[in-house]
Design a protein around this motif. Structure first.
Motif, PDB file in Angstrom:
ATOM      1  N   GLY A  25       0.813  -1.230   0.091  1.00 56.20           N
ATOM      2  CA  GLY A  25       0.139   0.024  -0.138  1.00 56.20           C
ATOM      3  C   GLY A  25       0.890   1.291  -0.042  1.00 56.20           C
ATOM      4  O   GLY A  25       2.109   1.105   0.142  1.00 56.20           O
ATOM      5  N   ASP A  26       0.322   2.373  -0.333  1.00 54.87           N
ATOM      6  CA  ASP A  26       0.859   3.748  -0.187  1.00 54.87           C
ATOM      7  C   ASP A  26       0.914   4.739   0.980  1.00 54.87           C
ATOM      8  O   ASP A  26       1.271   5.671   1.058  1.00 54.87           O
ATOM      9  CB  ASP A  26       0.486   4.635  -1.420  1.00 54.87           C
ATOM     10  N   SER A  27       0.314   4.046   2.096  1.00 55.15           N
ATOM     11  CA  SER A  27       0.311   4.660   3.308  1.00 55.15           C
ATOM     12  C   SER A  27       0.593   3.594   4.704  1.00 55.15           C
ATOM     13  O   SER A  27       0.286   2.278   4.543  1.00 55.15           O
ATOM     14  CB  SER A  27      -1.128   5.210   3.431  1.00 55.15           C
ATOM     15  N   LEU A  28       0.862   4.181   5.712  1.00 57.95           N
ATOM     16  CA  LEU A  28       1.114   3.361   6.913  1.00 57.95           C
ATOM     17  C   LEU A  28       0.181   3.026   7.565  1.00 57.95           C
ATOM     18  O   LEU A  28      -1.019   3.570   7.437  1.00 57.95           O
ATOM     19  CB  LEU A  28       2.066   4.064   7.706  1.00 57.95           C
ATOM     20  N   PRO A  29      -0.011   1.754   8.400  1.00 54.77           N
ATOM     21  CA  PRO A  29      -1.132   1.495   9.307  1.00 54.77           C
ATOM     22  C   PRO A  29      -1.288   2.680  10.329  1.00 54.77           C
ATOM     23  O   PRO A  29      -0.509   3.279  10.801  1.00 54.77           O
ATOM     24  CB  PRO A  29      -0.565   0.242   9.884  1.00 54.77           C
ATOM     25  N   SER A  30      -2.359   2.495  11.031  1.00 53.03           N
ATOM     26  CA  SER A  30      -2.674   3.668  12.011  1.00 53.03           C
ATOM     27  C   SER A  30      -1.833   3.387  13.178  1.00 53.03           C
ATOM     28  O   SER A  30      -1.434   4.316  14.126  1.00 53.03           O
ATOM     29  CB  SER A  30      -4.143   3.518  12.328  1.00 53.03           C
ATOM     30  N   THR A  31      -1.468   2.034  13.463  1.00 55.64           N
ATOM     31  CA  THR A  31      -0.810   1.668  14.675  1.00 55.64           C
ATOM     32  C   THR A  31       0.660   0.999  14.172  1.00 55.64           C
ATOM     33  O   THR A  31       0.500   0.189  13.546  1.00 55.64           O
ATOM     34  CB  THR A  31      -1.589   0.466  15.462  1.00 55.64           C
ATOM     35  N   LEU A  32       1.668   1.668  14.440  1.00 55.79           N
ATOM     36  CA  LEU A  32       2.997   1.183  14.280  1.00 55.79           C
ATOM     37  C   LEU A  32       3.489   0.389  15.511  1.00 55.79           C
ATOM     38  O   LEU A  32       3.021   0.441  16.547  1.00 55.79           O
ATOM     39  CB  LEU A  32       3.908   2.619  14.134  1.00 55.79           C
ATOM     40  N   PRO A  33       4.576  -0.498  15.087  1.00 57.80           N
ATOM     41  CA  PRO A  33       5.121  -1.336  16.018  1.00 57.80           C
ATOM     42  C   PRO A  33       6.054  -0.780  16.867  1.00 57.80           C
ATOM     43  O   PRO A  33       6.330   0.479  16.805  1.00 57.80           O
ATOM     44  CB  PRO A  33       6.103  -2.438  15.127  1.00 57.80           C
ATOM     45  N   ARG A  34       6.145  -1.309  18.057  1.00 58.41           N
ATOM     46  CA  ARG A  34       6.763  -0.420  19.122  1.00 58.41           C
ATOM     47  C   ARG A  34       8.107  -0.094  18.912  1.00 58.41           C
ATOM     48  O   ARG A  34       8.673   0.781  19.063  1.00 58.41           O
ATOM     49  CB  ARG A  34       6.812  -1.326  20.386  1.00 58.41           C
ATOM     50  N   ARG A  35       8.884  -1.110  18.068  1.00 56.10           N
ATOM     51  CA  ARG A  35      10.223  -0.794  17.858  1.00 56.10           C
ATOM     52  C   ARG A  35      10.748  -0.713  16.316  1.00 56.10           C
ATOM     53  O   ARG A  35      11.572  -0.289  15.820  1.00 56.10           O
ATOM     54  CB  ARG A  35      11.163  -1.981  18.399  1.00 56.10           C
ATOM     55  N   ASP A  36      10.094  -1.819  15.532  1.00 57.15           N
ATOM     56  CA  ASP A  36      10.435  -1.888  14.277  1.00 57.15           C
ATOM     57  C   ASP A  36       9.997  -0.965  13.453  1.00 57.15           C
ATOM     58  O   ASP A  36       9.166  -0.197  13.750  1.00 57.15           O
ATOM     59  CB  ASP A  36       9.771  -3.380  13.891  1.00 57.15           C
ATOM     60  N   LEU A  37      10.472  -0.704  11.954  1.00 56.05           N
ATOM     61  CA  LEU A  37      10.011   0.230  10.931  1.00 56.05           C
ATOM     62  C   LEU A  37       9.175  -0.435   9.854  1.00 56.05           C
ATOM     63  O   LEU A  37       9.113  -1.726   9.891  1.00 56.05           O
ATOM     64  CB  LEU A  37      11.215   0.468  10.394  1.00 56.05           C
ATOM     65  N   VAL A  38       8.242   0.201   9.395  1.00 57.87           N
ATOM     66  CA  VAL A  38       7.304  -0.415   8.530  1.00 57.87           C
ATOM     67  C   VAL A  38       7.405   0.570   7.100  1.00 57.87           C
ATOM     68  O   VAL A  38       7.554   1.602   7.183  1.00 57.87           O
ATOM     69  CB  VAL A  38       5.800   0.010   8.884  1.00 57.87           C
ATOM     70  N   LEU A  39       7.789  -0.423   6.230  1.00 61.55           N
ATOM     71  CA  LEU A  39       8.054   0.431   4.668  1.00 61.55           C
ATOM     72  C   LEU A  39       6.807  -0.020   4.135  1.00 61.55           C
ATOM     73  O   LEU A  39       6.404  -1.156   3.797  1.00 61.55           O
ATOM     74  CB  LEU A  39       9.317  -0.412   4.099  1.00 61.55           C
ATOM     75  N   ALA A  40       6.026   1.032   3.466  1.00 64.80           N
ATOM     76  CA  ALA A  40       5.026   1.013   2.719  1.00 64.80           C
ATOM     77  C   ALA A  40       5.533   0.937   1.232  1.00 64.80           C
ATOM     78  O   ALA A  40       6.181   1.696   0.671  1.00 64.80           O
ATOM     79  CB  ALA A  40       3.966   2.114   3.030  1.00 64.80           C
ATOM     80  N   ARG A  41       5.075  -0.184   0.487  1.00 67.74           N
ATOM     81  CA  ARG A  41       5.331  -0.392  -0.840  1.00 67.74           C
ATOM     82  C   ARG A  41       3.976  -0.860  -1.704  1.00 67.74           C
ATOM     83  O   ARG A  41       3.221  -1.690  -1.324  1.00 67.74           O
ATOM     84  CB  ARG A  41       6.505  -1.475  -0.884  1.00 67.74           C
ATOM     85  N   GLU A  42       3.785  -0.241  -2.666  1.00 65.18           N
ATOM     86  CA  GLU A  42       2.772  -0.386  -3.575  1.00 65.18           C
ATOM     87  C   GLU A  42       3.343  -0.774  -5.001  1.00 65.18           C
ATOM     88  O   GLU A  42       3.915   0.185  -5.672  1.00 65.18           O
ATOM     89  CB  GLU A  42       1.808   0.723  -3.457  1.00 65.18           C
ATOM     90  N   ASP A  43       3.115  -1.832  -5.667  1.00 69.85           N
ATOM     91  CA  ASP A  43       3.607  -2.318  -7.004  1.00 69.85           C
ATOM     92  C   ASP A  43       4.794  -2.126  -7.194  1.00 69.85           C
ATOM     93  O   ASP A  43       5.514  -1.581  -8.142  1.00 69.85           O
ATOM     94  CB  ASP A  43       2.595  -1.159  -8.118  1.00 69.85           C
ATOM     95  N   GLY A  44       5.709  -2.558  -6.219  1.00 74.66           N
ATOM     96  CA  GLY A  44       7.161  -2.505  -6.335  1.00 74.66           C
ATOM     97  C   GLY A  44       7.924  -1.120  -5.842  1.00 74.66           C
ATOM     98  O   GLY A  44       8.904  -1.074  -5.973  1.00 74.66           O
ATOM     99  N   GLU A  45       7.022  -0.268  -5.789  1.00 73.54           N
ATOM    100  CA  GLU A  45       7.520   1.034  -5.284  1.00 73.54           C
ATOM    101  C   GLU A  45       7.323   1.441  -3.904  1.00 73.54           C
ATOM    102  O   GLU A  45       6.478   1.523  -3.372  1.00 73.54           O
ATOM    103  CB  GLU A  45       6.962   2.312  -6.403  1.00 73.54           C
ATOM    104  N   ASP A  46       8.607   1.818  -3.336  1.00 71.85           N
ATOM    105  CA  ASP A  46       8.630   2.264  -2.130  1.00 71.85           C
ATOM    106  C   ASP A  46       8.097   3.707  -1.844  1.00 71.85           C
ATOM    107  O   ASP A  46       8.383   4.555  -2.311  1.00 71.85           O
ATOM    108  CB  ASP A  46       9.821   2.389  -1.390  1.00 71.85           C
TER     109      ASP A  46
END
Length: 110
Positions: A25-46
Motif C-alpha cells: 500500500g501507499d500509506s502506513l497503518p494507523s498503529t505502528l510497531p513498538r520498535r520496528d520500522l514499517v515500509l509501505a510499498r505499492e506495486d514495487g515502489e517504496d
C-alpha cells in the motif's frame, strides 16, 4: 545528562536491532510497531517508512522515500534484516530528537 536520557542511550546500544517490515500500500497503518520500522510499498515502489520515536515519547514518525519527495530518506537493510536510514532524523518540534538509524541501532546526535 539526566538519568532518563542516559537510560535511553544505554538501552539503544544493547536492545535488539530494529527490523524492517514490509506492507503493501501507499500509506502506513494507523498503529505502528513498538520498535520496528514499517515500509509501505505499492506495486514495487517504496513510498514511506514509519516508526515510533525512539526517545520514548511514542510519537509516530513518517519519512518519505519516493525519489520525487523533498526531503526524502533512503532505507537500507543489511543481510541480517537490520535497517539503516540516511540522512539523520531531526524532529524540530515536540521532543526535538535528533538521531541516525544505523544497522538497526539508534545513534543519538548530541
Amino acid at each position: 545528562m539526566n538519568l532518563g536520557r542516559w537510560w535511553r542511550r544505554s538501552w539503544a546500544r544493547i536492545a535488539p536491532s530494529r527490523r524492517l517490515r514490509l506492507i503493501e500500500g501507499d500509506s502506513l497503518p494507523s498503529t505502528l510497531p513498538r520498535r520496528d520500522l514499517v515500509l509501505a510499498r505499492e506495486d514495487g515502489e517504496d513510498w514511506c517508512v514509519g516508526f515510533r520515536c525512539p526517545c520514548g515519547c511514542r510519537r509516530p514518525i513518517e519519512l518519505l522515500v519516493i525519489p520525487e519527495a523533498k526531503p526524502r530518506w533512503d532505507v537500507e537493510v543489511d543481510e541480517d534484516g537490520a535497517a539503516s536510514l540516511t540522512p539523520s532524523v531531526w524532529l524540530k518540534v515536540g521532543c526535538r530528537s535528533h538521531f541516525w538509524l544505523k544497522r538497526g541501532r539508534v545513534v543519538w546526535c548530541e
